[in-house]
Design a protein around this motif. Structure first.
Motif: not given
Lengths: 113, 113
Positions: B2-4, B20-21, B23, B26, B28, B51, B79, B100, B102, B104-106
């Motif tokens: 894969p390519n962005l 893309l991710v 979990a 989280l 992405l 982010w 951020v 991109l 991201l 996430y739990e800060g």
């Protein structure tokens, strides 16, 4: 404002790691390589999953469980599962290679809760 | 692999989000905007830290707590803390903007940037 591509060094004694985000088991970092490779004979074996992308330059990534070297060019991205042994065979000799690497706790084979 | 930046659409009815991710808490994602903006009068207010980086194109980001529009160009990253209200004022009208993001739990309440 921080920029991933600002003030890129032309040459570095060792790869440069800058942590962009760190929270719990999550770590996002920018890596700059100037023709670096994993030292001869060494394999990396990590406890967490890693998503990695090459944003500038190029790199050759080898896994212990496959014969071919995977060539990453700008924009190419791949997930390296925890404990999948791998090494960077080469990075671009003509320009800095800029990576983003996201280390995170993946689903894992045996969740405990 | 894969390519962005592969097969970027020239025009989209709405912004395109590709995970893309993922979990736990989280996530992405790659976002492609073709001159999109947050709908007039709307502010985004998120439960998690984010982010974000612009990798292609450009964008104007506004926060409810500041007057200026922050202009993001290729490589600029920032951020956005949870519950800091923000909106995208504009994205590049001449080419696709690739982000991109991201989520996430800060660490919790933190200084404004």
């Amino acid at each position: 404002m921080p920029n991933l591509f600002a003030n890129l060094p032309r040459s570095l004694p060792a790869e440069q790691f800058d942590v962009l985000v760190a929270a719990g088991r999550l770590r996002l970092e920018r890596i700059v390589s100037t023709a670096h490779a994993t030292p001869c004979g060494r394999w990396d074996d990590q406890d967490t999953d890693e998503w990695v992308v090459v944003l500038r330059g190029s790199a050759g990534l080898r896994f212990a469980d496959t014969a071919d070297v995977m060539v990453l060019r700008e924009g190419d991205h791949v997930v390296i599962r925890a404990h999948r042994r791998h090494r960077v065979e080469w990075t671009d000799p003509t320009q800095p290679t800029v990576w983003l690497a996201l280390h995170y706790e993946g689903a894992g084979p045996s969740p405990t809760s």
